[in-house]
Scaffold this motif. Structure first.
Motif, PDB file in Angstrom:
ATOM      1  N   PRO A 281       0.818  -1.226   0.000  1.00 21.11           N
ATOM      2  CA  PRO A 281       0.000   0.000   0.000  1.00 21.11           C
ATOM      3  C   PRO A 281       0.844   1.265   0.000  1.00 21.11           C
ATOM      4  CG  PRO A 281       0.092  -0.897   2.210  1.00 21.11           C
ATOM      5  CD  PRO A 281       0.897  -1.838   1.340  1.00 21.11           C
ATOM      6  N   GLU A 282       0.329   2.282  -0.653  1.00 22.27           N
ATOM      7  CA  GLU A 282       0.928   3.613  -0.589  1.00 22.27           C
ATOM      8  C   GLU A 282      -0.170   4.612  -0.284  1.00 22.27           C
ATOM      9  OE1 GLU A 282       3.390   6.916  -3.231  1.00 22.27           O
ATOM     10  OE2 GLU A 282       3.320   4.819  -3.877  1.00 22.27           O
ATOM     11  N   LEU A 283      -0.007   5.351   0.798  1.00 21.40           N
ATOM     12  CA  LEU A 283      -0.999   6.334   1.211  1.00 21.40           C
ATOM     13  C   LEU A 283      -0.611   7.710   0.695  1.00 21.40           C
ATOM     14  CD1 LEU A 283      -2.862   6.563   4.543  1.00 21.40           C
ATOM     15  CD2 LEU A 283      -1.764   8.626   3.665  1.00 21.40           C
ATOM     16  N   VAL A 284      -1.571   8.407   0.088  1.00 22.53           N
ATOM     17  CA  VAL A 284      -1.332   9.754  -0.430  1.00 22.53           C
ATOM     18  C   VAL A 284      -2.363  10.701   0.174  1.00 22.53           C
ATOM     19  CG1 VAL A 284      -0.198   9.106  -2.565  1.00 22.53           C
ATOM     20  CG2 VAL A 284      -2.664   9.168  -2.502  1.00 22.53           C
ATOM     21  N   PRO A 285      -1.923  11.709   0.937  1.00 24.70           N
ATOM     22  CA  PRO A 285      -2.863  12.731   1.420  1.00 24.70           C
ATOM     23  C   PRO A 285      -3.383  13.558   0.248  1.00 24.70           C
ATOM     24  CG  PRO A 285      -0.794  12.756   2.652  1.00 24.70           C
ATOM     25  CD  PRO A 285      -0.570  11.911   1.440  1.00 24.70           C
ATOM     26  N   LEU A 286      -4.647  13.921   0.306  1.00 23.43           N
ATOM     27  CA  LEU A 286      -5.263  14.745  -0.737  1.00 23.43           C
ATOM     28  C   LEU A 286      -5.517  16.121  -0.154  1.00 23.43           C
ATOM     29  CD1 LEU A 286      -7.824  12.175  -2.199  1.00 23.43           C
ATOM     30  CD2 LEU A 286      -5.541  12.719  -3.056  1.00 23.43           C
ATOM     31  N   THR A 287      -4.619  17.037  -0.435  1.00 22.55           N
ATOM     32  CA  THR A 287      -4.753  18.403   0.063  1.00 22.55           C
ATOM     33  C   THR A 287      -5.720  19.152  -0.837  1.00 22.55           C
ATOM     34  OG1 THR A 287      -2.482  18.344   0.879  1.00 22.55           O
ATOM     35  CG2 THR A 287      -3.519  20.494   0.675  1.00 22.55           C
ATOM     36  N   ILE A 288      -6.890  19.454  -0.299  1.00 21.34           N
ATOM     37  CA  ILE A 288      -7.937  20.104  -1.080  1.00 21.34           C
ATOM     38  C   ILE A 288      -8.247  21.446  -0.429  1.00 21.34           C
ATOM     39  CG2 ILE A 288     -10.309  19.923  -1.931  1.00 21.34           C
ATOM     40  CD1 ILE A 288      -9.990  16.871  -1.643  1.00 21.34           C
ATOM     41  N   ASP A 289      -8.143  22.513  -1.214  1.00 27.33           N
ATOM     42  CA  ASP A 289      -8.436  23.849  -0.713  1.00 27.33           C
ATOM     43  C   ASP A 289      -9.020  24.663  -1.852  1.00 27.33           C
ATOM     44  OD1 ASP A 289      -6.220  24.498  -2.331  1.00 27.33           O
ATOM     45  OD2 ASP A 289      -4.828  24.323  -0.650  1.00 27.33           O
ATOM     46  N   ARG A 290      -9.083  25.956  -1.675  1.00 23.46           N
ATOM     47  CA  ARG A 290      -9.685  26.814  -2.702  1.00 23.46           C
ATOM     48  C   ARG A 290      -8.872  26.841  -3.988  1.00 23.46           C
ATOM     49  NH1 ARG A 290     -13.864  30.011  -1.162  1.00 23.46           N
ATOM     50  NH2 ARG A 290     -14.386  29.981   1.056  1.00 23.46           N
ATOM     51  N   ALA A 291      -7.606  26.466  -3.906  1.00 24.09           N
ATOM     52  CA  ALA A 291      -6.765  26.471  -5.104  1.00 24.09           C
ATOM     53  C   ALA A 291      -6.637  25.097  -5.736  1.00 24.09           C
ATOM     54  CB  ALA A 291      -5.373  27.015  -4.767  1.00 24.09           C
ATOM     55  N   THR A 292      -7.014  24.042  -5.018  1.00 15.65           N
ATOM     56  CA  THR A 292      -6.857  22.676  -5.520  1.00 15.65           C
ATOM     57  C   THR A 292      -8.160  21.925  -5.345  1.00 15.65           C
ATOM     58  OG1 THR A 292      -4.541  22.695  -4.826  1.00 15.65           O
ATOM     59  CG2 THR A 292      -5.506  20.556  -5.358  1.00 15.65           C
ATOM     60  N   SER A 293      -8.760  21.499  -6.449  1.00 18.88           N
ATOM     61  CA  SER A 293     -10.020  20.772  -6.393  1.00 18.88           C
ATOM     62  C   SER A 293      -9.751  19.295  -6.118  1.00 18.88           C
ATOM     63  CB  SER A 293     -10.781  20.923  -7.715  1.00 18.88           C
ATOM     64  OG  SER A 293     -10.064  20.272  -8.760  1.00 18.88           O
ATOM     65  N   LEU A 294     -10.831  18.567  -5.812  1.00 23.02           N
ATOM     66  CA  LEU A 294     -10.701  17.127  -5.612  1.00 23.02           C
ATOM     67  C   LEU A 294     -10.218  16.449  -6.883  1.00 23.02           C
ATOM     68  CD1 LEU A 294     -11.115  14.553  -3.933  1.00 23.02           C
ATOM     69  CD2 LEU A 294     -13.503  14.551  -4.701  1.00 23.02           C
ATOM     70  N   GLU A 295     -10.755  16.863  -8.042  1.00 25.38           N
ATOM     71  CA  GLU A 295     -10.314  16.258  -9.299  1.00 25.38           C
ATOM     72  C   GLU A 295      -8.818  16.459  -9.516  1.00 25.38           C
ATOM     73  OE1 GLU A 295     -14.309  18.194 -10.572  1.00 25.38           O
ATOM     74  OE2 GLU A 295     -12.969  18.290  -8.844  1.00 25.38           O
ATOM     75  N   THR A 296      -8.338  17.680  -9.260  1.00 27.07           N
ATOM     76  CA  THR A 296      -6.917  17.966  -9.442  1.00 27.07           C
ATOM     77  C   THR A 296      -6.061  17.124  -8.506  1.00 27.07           C
ATOM     78  OG1 THR A 296      -7.451  20.237 -10.081  1.00 27.07           O
ATOM     79  CG2 THR A 296      -5.187  19.791  -9.428  1.00 27.07           C
ATOM     80  N   ALA A 297      -6.482  17.016  -7.234  1.00 27.16           N
ATOM     81  CA  ALA A 297      -5.715  16.228  -6.269  1.00 27.16           C
ATOM     82  C   ALA A 297      -5.666  14.758  -6.662  1.00 27.16           C
ATOM     83  CB  ALA A 297      -6.327  16.385  -4.874  1.00 27.16           C
ATOM     84  N   LEU A 298      -6.796  14.204  -7.121  1.00 24.39           N
ATOM     85  CA  LEU A 298      -6.816  12.800  -7.521  1.00 24.39           C
ATOM     86  C   LEU A 298      -5.943  12.562  -8.748  1.00 24.39           C
ATOM     87  CD1 LEU A 298     -10.619  12.055  -7.021  1.00 24.39           C
ATOM     88  CD2 LEU A 298      -8.741  11.075  -5.698  1.00 24.39           C
ATOM     89  N   LEU A 299      -6.039  13.446  -9.743  1.00 26.06           N
ATOM     90  CA  LEU A 299      -5.228  13.283 -10.951  1.00 26.06           C
ATOM     91  C   LEU A 299      -3.734  13.362 -10.631  1.00 26.06           C
ATOM     92  CD1 LEU A 299      -7.289  15.445 -13.477  1.00 26.06           C
ATOM     93  CD2 LEU A 299      -6.877  12.994 -13.645  1.00 26.06           C
ATOM     94  N   HIS A 300      -3.376  14.221  -9.687  1.00 23.48           N
ATOM     95  CA  HIS A 300      -1.961  14.392  -9.358  1.00 23.48           C
ATOM     96  C   HIS A 300      -1.428  13.232  -8.515  1.00 23.48           C
ATOM     97  CE1 HIS A 300       1.792  16.308  -8.266  1.00 23.48           C
ATOM     98  NE2 HIS A 300       1.486  16.195  -6.979  1.00 23.48           N
ATOM     99  N   HIS A 301      -2.125  12.893  -7.433  1.00 20.68           N
ATOM    100  CA  HIS A 301      -1.597  11.922  -6.481  1.00 20.68           C
ATOM    101  C   HIS A 301      -1.816  10.468  -6.914  1.00 20.68           C
ATOM    102  CE1 HIS A 301      -0.457  14.891  -3.525  1.00 20.68           C
ATOM    103  NE2 HIS A 301      -1.652  15.449  -3.598  1.00 20.68           N
ATOM    104  N   LEU A 302      -2.766  10.234  -7.796  1.00 15.58           N
ATOM    105  CA  LEU A 302      -3.005   8.867  -8.275  1.00 15.58           C
ATOM    106  C   LEU A 302      -2.466   8.670  -9.690  1.00 15.58           C
ATOM    107  CD1 LEU A 302      -6.631   8.238  -6.935  1.00 15.58           C
ATOM    108  CD2 LEU A 302      -4.445   7.597  -5.888  1.00 15.58           C
ATOM    109  N   ALA A 303      -1.431   9.420 -10.011  1.00 12.07           N
ATOM    110  CA  ALA A 303      -0.826   9.299 -11.346  1.00 12.07           C
ATOM    111  C   ALA A 303      -0.418   7.867 -11.682  1.00 12.07           C
ATOM    112  CB  ALA A 303       0.365  10.249 -11.463  1.00 12.07           C
ATOM    113  N   PRO A 304       0.160   7.059 -10.740  1.00  8.42           N
ATOM    114  CA  PRO A 304       0.511   5.672 -11.084  1.00  8.42           C
ATOM    115  C   PRO A 304      -0.701   4.826 -11.484  1.00  8.42           C
ATOM    116  CG  PRO A 304       1.637   6.341  -9.074  1.00  8.42           C
ATOM    117  CD  PRO A 304       0.639   7.409  -9.382  1.00  8.42           C
ATOM    118  N   VAL A 305      -1.859   5.093 -10.885  1.00 10.24           N
ATOM    119  CA  VAL A 305      -3.068   4.343 -11.231  1.00 10.24           C
ATOM    120  C   VAL A 305      -3.510   4.689 -12.649  1.00 10.24           C
ATOM    121  CG1 VAL A 305      -5.481   3.929 -10.622  1.00 10.24           C
ATOM    122  CG2 VAL A 305      -3.773   4.253  -8.817  1.00 10.24           C
TER     123      VAL A 305
END
Length: 320
Positions: free
Chosen positions: A250-274
């Motif tokens: 397993p590899e755990l990736v925190p998803l930092t979501i704020d006014r500048a980073t949407s959920l879609e952006t965080a998922l696309l960035h941190h789940l790049a290997p998937v």
């Protein structure tokens, strides 16, 4: 596959019309409040009153927008949402199967905090992130009056285990919303036994205490212990995600979501290997577009607020 019992749809057209009218009425109410406050302040002499009127209009229209317009619009989308069987027939691609504890539905039903996400639930943003992979479908909660806005629901009835097993065999990607419950534990057991680990993502809409409880409850299912969850700020549903190597490392990736980073952006960035394993070559380009669009929207919003403030100051000190 056989279709299970679906939510009662009696009066769905009338309900959809009522939600739509509620959203439209809320928008008209916001416009009326803004115009009324601005005209009143202007007739009383402008100047400081005009500037105060603009601030008051913003303070009044914000809760109206969130509690009337947004809720009615989300209710409208829930009423007209297609069921999962129709989504599977309409899209020939292998689906993205979303398994979760039903308690997660309430967490992901929240809408966003910025203008781009006001009218989307977190589950809708999840569906948007994985839409290029395949249609997101989920098993519906028995007895629910309306499905949540987001993934179309497959209603499996008493035969849900067979339906889940068949969908697992078809799925290109499996998302698991971590939680508690015997049903979710059975689904995780099936996922670990039948699915390529590199096509599995565990989403964590949990506090640190809830994650520790989840981790201990499924410790005997995973070959390797799940990692610790670092302290993360609250304010959104999905706080982190787990993806796996080919041996279930397993590899755990925190998803930092704020006014500048949407959920879609965080998922696309941190789940790049998937996405890379699924041969989604468009993911990096989509990530850049998400970032550029988000940045442009925030810049335009900031410019609008700045111009409004400047106009108010002109009314106070120059045009009075």
């Amino acid at each position: 596959m056989t279709r299970g019992s679906e939510p009662a749809r009696r009066g769905s057209k009338l309900r959809a019309a009522a939600y739509f009218c509620g959203a439209a009425a809320g928008c008209l109410l916001i416009v009326a409040v803004v115009v009324a406050i601005a005209l009143t302040a202007d007739r009383l002499g402008g100047g400081v009153l005009y500037f105060a009127g603009l601030v008051a209009a913003q303070l009044v229209s914000q809760p109206i927008g969130r509690h009337v317009v947004v809720r009615c619009w989300v209710g409208f989308k829930r009423t007209i949402s297609a069921d999962g069987w129709s989504a599977l027939r309409a899209d020939p691609r292998p689906p993205v199967l979303y398994l979760r504890s039903f308690l997660v539905d309430d967490v992901l039903a929240r809408t966003g905090e910025t203008a781009m996400d006001y009218f989307r639930t977190e589950e809708e943003r999840l569906a948007r992130a994985f839409a290029p992979i395949g249609p997101l479908v989920a098993v519906g909660r028995p007895g629910e009056a309306l499905p949540p806005a987001g993934a179309p629901r497959v209603y499996a009835g008493d035969d849900w285990q067979r339906i889940v097993s068949e969908l697992l065999g078809r799925a290109r990607l499996v998302l698991v919303g971590a939680g508690r419950g015997d049903g979710l534990r059975w689904e995780l057991d099936q996922v670990l036994a039948t699915v390529d680990p590199r096509r599995v993502v565990v989403l964590l809409p949990l506090t640190n205490w809830e994650y520790d409880h989840f981790r201990s409850g499924v410790a005997d299912l995973f070959p390797d212990p799940l990692p610790d969850l670092p302290p993360l700020p609250d304010g959104h549903g999905i706080r982190a995600a787990l993806h796996f190597g080919e041996d279930w490392t397993p590899e755990l990736v925190p998803l930092t979501i704020d006014r500048a980073t949407s959920l879609e952006t965080a998922l696309l960035h941190h789940l790049a290997p998937v996405f890379a394993h699924l041969d989604d070559t468009r993911a990096p380009a989509r990530l850049r577009r998400q970032r550029d669009l988000r940045s442009l929207t925030l810049r335009l919003a900031g410019l609008t607020l700045l111009l409004t403030a400047l106009w108010g100051l002109l009314r106070v000190f120059v045009l009075r």
